[in-house]
Design a protein around this motif. Sequence first.
Motif, short mmCIF file in Angstrom:
data_model
loop_
_atom_site.label_atom_id
_atom_site.label_comp_id
_atom_site.label_asym_id
_atom_site.label_seq_id
_atom_site.Cartn_x
_atom_site.Cartn_y
_atom_site.Cartn_z
N SER A 151 0.83 -1.20 0.00
CA SER A 151 0.00 0.00 0.00
C SER A 151 0.87 1.25 0.00
O SER A 151 0.55 2.23 -0.68
CB SER A 151 -0.98 0.00 1.17
OG SER A 151 -0.31 0.00 2.40
N PHE A 152 1.99 1.25 0.72
CA PHE A 152 2.90 2.39 0.74
C PHE A 152 3.53 2.57 -0.64
O PHE A 152 3.62 3.70 -1.15
CB PHE A 152 3.99 2.18 1.80
CG PHE A 152 4.80 3.40 2.08
CD1 PHE A 152 4.34 4.41 2.91
CD2 PHE A 152 6.06 3.55 1.51
CE1 PHE A 152 5.09 5.54 3.17
CE2 PHE A 152 6.82 4.68 1.75
CZ PHE A 152 6.34 5.68 2.59
N PHE A 153 3.95 1.48 -1.28
CA PHE A 153 4.53 1.55 -2.62
C PHE A 153 3.52 2.13 -3.62
O PHE A 153 3.86 3.00 -4.43
CB PHE A 153 4.98 0.16 -3.09
CG PHE A 153 5.45 0.12 -4.51
CD1 PHE A 153 6.72 0.58 -4.85
CD2 PHE A 153 4.62 -0.35 -5.52
CE1 PHE A 153 7.15 0.56 -6.17
CE2 PHE A 153 5.06 -0.37 -6.84
CZ PHE A 153 6.32 0.08 -7.16
N LEU A 154 2.29 1.64 -3.58
CA LEU A 154 1.27 2.14 -4.50
C LEU A 154 0.98 3.62 -4.26
O LEU A 154 0.81 4.38 -5.21
CB LEU A 154 -0.02 1.31 -4.37
CG LEU A 154 0.08 -0.14 -4.83
CD1 LEU A 154 -1.20 -0.90 -4.47
CD2 LEU A 154 0.35 -0.22 -6.32
N ALA A 155 0.93 4.02 -2.99
CA ALA A 155 0.67 5.43 -2.66
C ALA A 155 1.82 6.32 -3.12
O ALA A 155 1.60 7.41 -3.66
CB ALA A 155 0.42 5.59 -1.17
N GLU A 156 3.06 5.86 -2.93
CA GLU A 156 4.23 6.62 -3.37
C GLU A 156 4.26 6.79 -4.88
O GLU A 156 4.75 7.79 -5.39
CB GLU A 156 5.52 5.90 -2.97
CG GLU A 156 6.02 6.21 -1.61
CD GLU A 156 7.38 5.57 -1.37
OE1 GLU A 156 8.23 6.25 -0.79
OE2 GLU A 156 7.59 4.41 -1.75
N ASN A 157 3.74 5.81 -5.59
CA ASN A 157 3.78 5.81 -7.05
C ASN A 157 2.39 6.01 -7.65
O ASN A 157 2.08 5.45 -8.70
CB ASN A 157 4.40 4.50 -7.54
CG ASN A 157 5.84 4.38 -7.11
OD1 ASN A 157 6.70 5.03 -7.68
ND2 ASN A 157 6.09 3.59 -6.09
N LYS A 158 1.59 6.83 -7.01
CA LYS A 158 0.19 7.00 -7.44
C LYS A 158 0.08 7.57 -8.85
O LYS A 158 -0.83 7.22 -9.58
CB LYS A 158 -0.59 7.86 -6.46
CG LYS A 158 -0.20 9.31 -6.46
CD LYS A 158 -1.07 10.12 -5.55
CE LYS A 158 -0.69 11.58 -5.71
NZ LYS A 158 -1.72 12.46 -5.33
N ASP A 159 1.03 8.43 -9.26
CA ASP A 159 0.95 9.00 -10.61
C ASP A 159 1.17 7.91 -11.66
O ASP A 159 0.43 7.84 -12.65
CB ASP A 159 1.97 10.12 -10.78
CG ASP A 159 1.66 11.33 -9.90
OD1 ASP A 159 0.48 11.52 -9.54
OD2 ASP A 159 2.60 12.06 -9.56
N ALA A 160 2.17 7.07 -11.45
CA ALA A 160 2.42 5.97 -12.38
C ALA A 160 1.25 4.99 -12.37
O ALA A 160 0.83 4.50 -13.42
CB ALA A 160 3.72 5.26 -12.02
N LEU A 161 0.71 4.71 -11.19
CA LEU A 161 -0.43 3.81 -11.08
C LEU A 161 -1.64 4.38 -11.84
O LEU A 161 -2.33 3.65 -12.55
CB LEU A 161 -0.79 3.57 -9.61
CG LEU A 161 -1.97 2.66 -9.34
CD1 LEU A 161 -1.74 1.27 -9.88
CD2 LEU A 161 -2.25 2.61 -7.84
#
Length: 107
Positions: free
Chosen positions: A58-68
């Motif tokens: 969840s931290f990884f996805l939040a950190e990379n929200k633009d790419a996601l």
Amino acid sequence: MAVEVKYVVVRNGEEKMTFASKKEADAYDKMLDLADNLGEWLQQAPLNLDDEQRDGLSFFLAENKDALGLILRGASPAETGKKPTEAKAKKTASNSKEGSASEKQAA
């Protein structure tokens, strides 16, 4: 003697990170909120993730929200290294080229 202003992000009584600007501290706090929300959502997933794995994901996805966001809109993973403004500019340029070609066909 110098006076320094520091902004500290605190979660559940624990200091998470210190920043020199309020804007950076607010952005980090917002990212932590997103990570918390993603963690709750991932609990519903049909996967066997322990708490540490779920928190990390969840931290990884939040950190990379633009790419996601780009991936969820249909961009390939290779395109996620580009800034969103670059991707928009590329898309706009290709749309304007298509428009001019169709105008030529109509004429």
